[in-house]
Design a protein around this motif. Structure first.
Motif, PDB file in Angstrom:
ATOM      1  N   ALA A  96     -82.457   8.177 -40.455  1.00  0.00           N
ATOM      2  CA  ALA A  96     -82.979   8.936 -40.988  1.00  0.00           C
ATOM      3  C   ALA A  96     -82.795   9.127 -42.313  1.00  0.00           C
ATOM      4  CB  ALA A  96     -83.256  10.069 -39.458  1.00  0.00           C
ATOM      5  N   GLN A  97     -81.237   9.724 -42.872  1.00  0.00           N
ATOM      6  CA  GLN A  97     -80.801   9.617 -43.869  1.00  0.00           C
ATOM      7  C   GLN A  97     -81.976   9.238 -44.714  1.00  0.00           C
ATOM      8  OE1 GLN A  97     -76.803   9.585 -42.316  1.00  0.00           O
ATOM      9  NE2 GLN A  97     -76.794  11.979 -41.933  1.00  0.00           N
ATOM     10  N   ASP A  98     -81.761   7.924 -44.689  1.00  0.00           N
ATOM     11  CA  ASP A  98     -82.161   6.688 -45.477  1.00  0.00           C
ATOM     12  C   ASP A  98     -83.583   7.161 -45.984  1.00  0.00           C
ATOM     13  OD1 ASP A  98     -79.595   5.741 -45.452  1.00  0.00           O
ATOM     14  OD2 ASP A  98     -79.891   4.138 -44.373  1.00  0.00           O
ATOM     15  N   LEU A  99     -83.925   7.116 -44.552  1.00  0.00           N
ATOM     16  CA  LEU A  99     -85.377   7.459 -45.597  1.00  0.00           C
ATOM     17  C   LEU A  99     -86.118   8.811 -45.455  1.00  0.00           C
ATOM     18  CD1 LEU A  99     -86.171   5.718 -41.329  1.00  0.00           C
ATOM     19  CD2 LEU A  99     -87.327   5.090 -43.542  1.00  0.00           C
ATOM     20  N   SER A 100     -85.102   9.718 -45.404  1.00  0.00           N
ATOM     21  CA  SER A 100     -85.106  11.287 -45.822  1.00  0.00           C
ATOM     22  C   SER A 100     -85.050  11.150 -46.257  1.00  0.00           C
ATOM     23  CB  SER A 100     -84.251  12.034 -45.079  1.00  0.00           C
ATOM     24  OG  SER A 100     -84.456  13.959 -45.811  1.00  0.00           O
ATOM     25  N   ALA A 101     -84.255  10.086 -47.916  1.00  0.00           N
ATOM     26  CA  ALA A 101     -83.984   9.946 -49.052  1.00  0.00           C
ATOM     27  C   ALA A 101     -85.110   9.989 -49.471  1.00  0.00           C
ATOM     28  CB  ALA A 101     -82.351   9.466 -49.424  1.00  0.00           C
ATOM     29  N   VAL A 102     -84.824   8.596 -49.330  1.00  0.00           N
ATOM     30  CA  VAL A 102     -86.131   7.125 -49.803  1.00  0.00           C
ATOM     31  C   VAL A 102     -87.748   8.652 -49.680  1.00  0.00           C
ATOM     32  CG1 VAL A 102     -87.868   6.177 -49.401  1.00  0.00           C
ATOM     33  CG2 VAL A 102     -85.710   5.123 -49.060  1.00  0.00           C
ATOM     34  N   LEU A 103     -88.260   9.116 -48.492  1.00  0.00           N
ATOM     35  CA  LEU A 103     -89.255  10.385 -48.900  1.00  0.00           C
ATOM     36  C   LEU A 103     -88.959  11.287 -49.734  1.00  0.00           C
ATOM     37  CD1 LEU A 103     -92.163  11.093 -47.382  1.00  0.00           C
ATOM     38  CD2 LEU A 103     -90.490  12.378 -46.045  1.00  0.00           C
ATOM     39  N   GLY A 149     -92.443   7.055 -34.433  1.00  0.00           N
ATOM     40  CA  GLY A 149     -92.558   6.208 -35.069  1.00  0.00           C
ATOM     41  C   GLY A 149     -93.232   5.970 -35.669  1.00  0.00           C
ATOM     42  N   SER A 150     -94.030   6.765 -36.143  1.00  0.00           N
ATOM     43  CA  SER A 150     -94.639   6.419 -36.940  1.00  0.00           C
ATOM     44  C   SER A 150     -95.059   7.455 -38.160  1.00  0.00           C
ATOM     45  CB  SER A 150     -96.579   6.679 -37.092  1.00  0.00           C
ATOM     46  OG  SER A 150     -96.686   7.552 -36.189  1.00  0.00           O
ATOM     47  N   TRP A 151     -95.096   7.240 -39.645  1.00  0.00           N
ATOM     48  CA  TRP A 151     -95.559   8.466 -40.355  1.00  0.00           C
ATOM     49  C   TRP A 151     -96.932   8.121 -41.402  1.00  0.00           C
ATOM     50  CZ3 TRP A 151     -91.229   7.706 -44.693  1.00  0.00           C
ATOM     51  CH2 TRP A 151     -89.862   8.417 -44.739  1.00  0.00           C
ATOM     52  N   TYR A 152     -97.706   8.871 -41.850  1.00  0.00           N
ATOM     53  CA  TYR A 152     -99.318   9.517 -42.706  1.00  0.00           C
ATOM     54  C   TYR A 152     -98.357   9.740 -44.115  1.00  0.00           C
ATOM     55  CZ  TYR A 152    -100.318   7.061 -37.952  1.00  0.00           C
ATOM     56  OH  TYR A 152    -100.488   6.513 -37.004  1.00  0.00           O
ATOM     57  N   LEU A 153     -98.652   9.046 -45.015  1.00  0.00           N
ATOM     58  CA  LEU A 153     -98.530   9.224 -46.466  1.00  0.00           C
ATOM     59  C   LEU A 153     -99.058  10.150 -46.635  1.00  0.00           C
ATOM     60  CD1 LEU A 153     -94.618   7.894 -46.733  1.00  0.00           C
ATOM     61  CD2 LEU A 153     -95.423  10.327 -45.343  1.00  0.00           C
ATOM     62  N   SER A 154     -99.660  10.756 -47.535  1.00  0.00           N
ATOM     63  CA  SER A 154    -100.701  10.953 -48.670  1.00  0.00           C
ATOM     64  C   SER A 154    -100.233  11.219 -49.930  1.00  0.00           C
ATOM     65  CB  SER A 154    -101.106  12.783 -49.326  1.00  0.00           C
ATOM     66  OG  SER A 154    -102.364  13.045 -49.820  1.00  0.00           O
ATOM     67  N   VAL A 155    -100.623  10.495 -51.245  1.00  0.00           N
ATOM     68  CA  VAL A 155    -100.232  10.159 -52.475  1.00  0.00           C
ATOM     69  C   VAL A 155    -100.927  10.444 -52.970  1.00  0.00           C
ATOM     70  CG1 VAL A 155     -99.478   7.385 -53.589  1.00  0.00           C
ATOM     71  CG2 VAL A 155     -99.566   7.550 -51.667  1.00  0.00           C
ATOM     72  N   ALA A 156    -100.709  11.681 -54.454  1.00  0.00           N
ATOM     73  CA  ALA A 156    -100.660  11.967 -55.018  1.00  0.00           C
ATOM     74  C   ALA A 156    -101.371  11.423 -56.695  1.00  0.00           C
ATOM     75  CB  ALA A 156    -100.404  13.789 -55.736  1.00  0.00           C
ATOM     76  N   ARG A 191     -99.397   4.488 -44.613  1.00  0.00           N
ATOM     77  CA  ARG A 191     -99.268   4.003 -43.273  1.00  0.00           C
ATOM     78  C   ARG A 191     -97.643   3.540 -43.405  1.00  0.00           C
ATOM     79  NH1 ARG A 191    -101.323   1.529 -38.933  1.00  0.00           N
ATOM     80  NH2 ARG A 191    -102.230   0.095 -39.738  1.00  0.00           N
ATOM     81  N   PHE A 192     -96.535   4.368 -42.370  1.00  0.00           N
ATOM     82  CA  PHE A 192     -95.630   2.832 -41.773  1.00  0.00           C
ATOM     83  C   PHE A 192     -95.613   3.045 -40.154  1.00  0.00           C
ATOM     84  CE2 PHE A 192     -94.870   4.987 -46.340  1.00  0.00           C
ATOM     85  CZ  PHE A 192     -94.633   3.552 -47.206  1.00  0.00           C
ATOM     86  N   TRP A 193     -94.887   2.250 -39.932  1.00  0.00           N
ATOM     87  CA  TRP A 193     -95.482   2.291 -38.393  1.00  0.00           C
ATOM     88  C   TRP A 193     -93.414   1.462 -37.603  1.00  0.00           C
ATOM     89  CZ3 TRP A 193     -98.849  -1.022 -39.740  1.00  0.00           C
ATOM     90  CH2 TRP A 193     -98.884  -1.982 -38.925  1.00  0.00           C
ATOM     91  N   TRP A 194     -92.871   1.750 -36.790  1.00  0.00           N
ATOM     92  CA  TRP A 194     -91.746   1.151 -36.751  1.00  0.00           C
ATOM     93  C   TRP A 194     -92.068   0.885 -35.162  1.00  0.00           C
ATOM     94  CZ3 TRP A 194     -92.218   4.917 -40.318  1.00  0.00           C
ATOM     95  CH2 TRP A 194     -91.198   5.226 -41.072  1.00  0.00           C
TER      96      TRP A 194
END
Length: 84
Positions: A3-10, A27-34, A80-83
């Motif tokens: 979770a710490q690695d993913l937080s740093a990447v985010l 287990g999923s993320w939805y991200l907006s990309v500016a 979009r990401f899912w695990w």
């Protein structure tokens, strides 16, 4: 990744691409990309980061073509990401 690695990447994506979390699921993320990557080199780096953060997307999405994914990243405004 932890979770710490993913937080740093985010945080890195937030800084470089103006990414914002717009949705969370089990287990999923939805991200907006500016600001998607603007050149091939940047896009290849981000594609590799996507793979390292969430290989499930690449192995389980039959519509995703790894050889052209970096090109798609220059146009995509959502990630979009899912695990499993």
């Amino acid at each position: 990744m932890t979770a710490q690695d993913l937080s740093a990447v985010l945080r890195s994506w937030e800084h470089r691409s103006g990414v914002r979390v717009v949705g969370l699921g089990h287990g999923s993320w939805y991200l907006s990309v500016a600001a998607p990557p603007t050149d091939t080199c940047q896009a290849r780096v981000v594609a590799a980061e996507h793979y390292l953060a969430c290989p499930d997307v690449f192995h389980e999405d039959p519509g995703l073509d790894w050889s052209t994914y970096h090109e798609e990243l220059t146009r995509l405004r959502e990630w979009r990401f899912w695990w499993d």
